[in-house]
Design a protein around this motif. Structure first.
Motif, PDB file in Angstrom:
ATOM      1  N   SER A  55       0.786  -1.245   0.030  1.00 13.70           N
ATOM      2  CA  SER A  55       0.068   0.061   0.103  1.00 13.70           C
ATOM      3  C   SER A  55       0.919   1.322   0.150  1.00 13.70           C
ATOM      4  O   SER A  55       1.964   1.226   0.568  1.00 13.70           O
ATOM      5  CB  SER A  55      -0.996  -0.063   1.244  1.00 13.70           C
ATOM      6  N   GLY A  56       0.357   2.283  -0.703  1.00 15.13           N
ATOM      7  CA  GLY A  56       0.960   3.594  -0.623  1.00 15.13           C
ATOM      8  C   GLY A  56       0.823   4.484   0.379  1.00 15.13           C
ATOM      9  O   GLY A  56       0.314   3.914   1.514  1.00 15.13           O
ATOM     10  N   THR A  57       1.153   5.704   0.232  1.00  9.37           N
ATOM     11  CA  THR A  57       0.805   6.650   1.115  1.00  9.37           C
ATOM     12  C   THR A  57      -0.761   7.129   1.317  1.00  9.37           C
ATOM     13  O   THR A  57      -1.207   7.115   0.416  1.00  9.37           O
ATOM     14  CB  THR A  57       1.632   8.073   0.932  1.00  9.37           C
ATOM     15  N   PRO A  58      -1.305   7.081   2.461  1.00  8.79           N
ATOM     16  CA  PRO A  58      -2.505   7.393   2.576  1.00  8.79           C
ATOM     17  C   PRO A  58      -2.701   8.863   2.400  1.00  8.79           C
ATOM     18  O   PRO A  58      -2.091   9.703   2.470  1.00  8.79           O
ATOM     19  CB  PRO A  58      -2.804   7.152   4.149  1.00  8.79           C
ATOM     20  N   GLU A  59      -3.927   9.023   1.820  1.00  6.56           N
ATOM     21  CA  GLU A  59      -4.478  10.414   1.463  1.00  6.56           C
ATOM     22  C   GLU A  59      -5.919  10.579   1.620  1.00  6.56           C
ATOM     23  O   GLU A  59      -6.698   9.533   1.655  1.00  6.56           O
ATOM     24  CB  GLU A  59      -4.000  10.937  -0.042  1.00  6.56           C
ATOM     25  N   GLU A  60      -6.155  11.913   1.756  1.00  3.92           N
ATOM     26  CA  GLU A  60      -7.673  12.165   2.164  1.00  3.92           C
ATOM     27  C   GLU A  60      -8.607  12.063   0.743  1.00  3.92           C
ATOM     28  O   GLU A  60      -8.189  12.737  -0.151  1.00  3.92           O
ATOM     29  CB  GLU A  60      -7.999  13.353   2.851  1.00  3.92           C
ATOM     30  N   ARG A  61      -9.567  11.249   0.695  1.00  2.29           N
ATOM     31  CA  ARG A  61     -10.264  11.333  -0.511  1.00  2.29           C
ATOM     32  C   ARG A  61     -11.817  11.427  -0.202  1.00  2.29           C
ATOM     33  O   ARG A  61     -12.331  10.751   0.805  1.00  2.29           O
ATOM     34  CB  ARG A  61     -10.084  10.155  -1.441  1.00  2.29           C
ATOM     35  N   VAL A  62     -12.470  12.320  -1.178  1.00  2.08           N
ATOM     36  CA  VAL A  62     -14.038  12.370  -1.082  1.00  2.08           C
ATOM     37  C   VAL A  62     -14.663  11.024  -1.997  1.00  2.08           C
ATOM     38  O   VAL A  62     -14.466  11.150  -2.989  1.00  2.08           O
ATOM     39  CB  VAL A  62     -14.681  13.710  -1.378  1.00  2.08           C
ATOM     40  N   LEU A  63     -15.366  10.145  -1.111  1.00  2.00           N
ATOM     41  CA  LEU A  63     -15.932   9.253  -1.881  1.00  2.00           C
ATOM     42  C   LEU A  63     -17.455   9.209  -1.889  1.00  2.00           C
ATOM     43  O   LEU A  63     -17.795  10.072  -1.123  1.00  2.00           O
ATOM     44  CB  LEU A  63     -15.369   7.712  -1.344  1.00  2.00           C
ATOM     45  N   LEU A  64     -18.160   8.333  -2.543  1.00  5.84           N
ATOM     46  CA  LEU A  64     -19.795   8.385  -2.475  1.00  5.84           C
ATOM     47  C   LEU A  64     -20.114   8.536  -0.960  1.00  5.84           C
ATOM     48  O   LEU A  64     -21.218   8.794  -0.843  1.00  5.84           O
ATOM     49  CB  LEU A  64     -20.133   7.204  -3.353  1.00  5.84           C
ATOM     50  N   THR A  65     -19.365   7.662  -0.034  1.00  6.55           N
ATOM     51  CA  THR A  65     -19.860   7.417   1.202  1.00  6.55           C
ATOM     52  C   THR A  65     -19.371   8.374   2.051  1.00  6.55           C
ATOM     53  O   THR A  65     -19.297   8.242   3.269  1.00  6.55           O
ATOM     54  CB  THR A  65     -19.448   6.062   1.638  1.00  6.55           C
ATOM     55  N   GLY A  66     -18.795   9.513   1.731  1.00 10.21           N
ATOM     56  CA  GLY A  66     -18.070  10.561   2.553  1.00 10.21           C
ATOM     57  C   GLY A  66     -16.548  10.425   2.309  1.00 10.21           C
ATOM     58  O   GLY A  66     -15.883  10.004   1.607  1.00 10.21           O
ATOM     59  N   VAL A  67     -15.977  11.167   3.442  1.00 10.47           N
ATOM     60  CA  VAL A  67     -14.596  11.385   3.343  1.00 10.47           C
ATOM     61  C   VAL A  67     -13.789  10.308   4.076  1.00 10.47           C
ATOM     62  O   VAL A  67     -14.313   9.752   5.113  1.00 10.47           O
ATOM     63  CB  VAL A  67     -14.207  12.871   4.128  1.00 10.47           C
ATOM     64  N   HIS A  68     -12.753   9.659   3.429  1.00 12.33           N
ATOM     65  CA  HIS A  68     -12.019   8.662   3.875  1.00 12.33           C
ATOM     66  C   HIS A  68     -10.557   8.765   3.750  1.00 12.33           C
ATOM     67  O   HIS A  68     -10.287   9.729   2.821  1.00 12.33           O
ATOM     68  CB  HIS A  68     -12.257   7.240   3.283  1.00 12.33           C
ATOM     69  N   ASP A  69      -9.771   8.275   4.830  1.00 12.37           N
ATOM     70  CA  ASP A  69      -8.311   8.240   4.376  1.00 12.37           C
ATOM     71  C   ASP A  69      -7.812   6.873   3.594  1.00 12.37           C
ATOM     72  O   ASP A  69      -8.288   5.951   4.081  1.00 12.37           O
ATOM     73  CB  ASP A  69      -7.451   8.360   5.615  1.00 12.37           C
ATOM     74  N   VAL A  70      -7.736   6.883   2.423  1.00  8.48           N
ATOM     75  CA  VAL A  70      -7.271   5.763   1.804  1.00  8.48           C
ATOM     76  C   VAL A  70      -5.985   5.571   1.163  1.00  8.48           C
ATOM     77  O   VAL A  70      -5.234   6.677   0.780  1.00  8.48           O
ATOM     78  CB  VAL A  70      -8.316   5.434   0.510  1.00  8.48           C
ATOM     79  N   SER A  71      -5.351   4.452   1.054  1.00 14.34           N
ATOM     80  CA  SER A  71      -4.034   4.507   0.281  1.00 14.34           C
ATOM     81  C   SER A  71      -4.237   3.404  -1.077  1.00 14.34           C
ATOM     82  O   SER A  71      -4.965   2.400  -0.896  1.00 14.34           O
ATOM     83  CB  SER A  71      -3.015   3.921   1.094  1.00 14.34           C
ATOM     84  N   ASP A  72      -3.484   3.794  -1.923  1.00 10.01           N
ATOM     85  CA  ASP A  72      -3.659   2.662  -3.262  1.00 10.01           C
ATOM     86  C   ASP A  72      -2.839   1.625  -2.860  1.00 10.01           C
ATOM     87  O   ASP A  72      -1.927   1.493  -2.143  1.00 10.01           O
ATOM     88  CB  ASP A  72      -3.112   3.416  -4.383  1.00 10.01           C
ATOM     89  N   ILE A  73      -3.433   0.472  -3.375  1.00  9.68           N
ATOM     90  CA  ILE A  73      -2.845  -0.969  -3.131  1.00  9.68           C
ATOM     91  C   ILE A  73      -2.478  -1.419  -4.416  1.00  9.68           C
ATOM     92  O   ILE A  73      -3.115  -1.468  -5.556  1.00  9.68           O
ATOM     93  CB  ILE A  73      -3.505  -1.961  -2.329  1.00  9.68           C
ATOM     94  N   LYS A  74      -0.967  -1.801  -4.625  1.00  8.73           N
ATOM     95  CA  LYS A  74      -0.436  -2.509  -5.655  1.00  8.73           C
ATOM     96  C   LYS A  74      -0.242  -4.024  -5.544  1.00  8.73           C
ATOM     97  O   LYS A  74       0.143  -4.267  -4.457  1.00  8.73           O
ATOM     98  CB  LYS A  74       0.587  -1.562  -6.046  1.00  8.73           C
TER      99      LYS A  74
END
Ligand SMILES: [Zn+2]
Length: 115
Positions: A55-74
């Protein structure tokens, strides 16, 4: 020289999801939580646990279900971005997703024992 770069799911886990690009194991069917997620490229599944991903560096994203901290996984084997990991949910109704993994359907194939 044998190069071991891949984790394998246990042999009693017959139904597994694998990376469509390099066939590395990604998750067992038992780890599947929900099939009703939406990724950027279509349907996506939510998993409790996955293997062979980084997983990469977490970042704040606004998704359909609200604000989440997510990280891309490879995929560790072929470096394809497969989905993302929920690091933190701000809405209490979304807390169950924390620490869970989303993998988009277009990056997975079903291996073994599926009827
Ligand atoms: Zn891969």
């Amino acid at each position: 020289m044998v190069k071991t770069f891949q984790d394998y799911l246990s042999s009693d886990c017959h139904r597994t999801y694998s990376c469509v690009h390099c066939r590395a194991h990604l998750a067992g069917h038992a780890a599947l939580i929900s099939k009703s997620f939406q990724g950027s490229q279509g349907r996506a599944y939510l998993f409790n646990d996955v293997v062979n991903v980084s997983s990469g560096t977490p970042e704040e994203r606004v998704l359909l279900t609200g604000v989440h901290d997510v990280s891309d996984i490879k995929c560790k084997c072929c470096k394809t971005t497969l989905g993302w990991k929920y690091e933190r949910a701000y809405d209490t109704s979304q807390k169950y997703k924390e620490g869970k993994f989303i993998i988009e359907l277009i990056h997975m194939i079903k291996d073994n024992g599926w009827s």
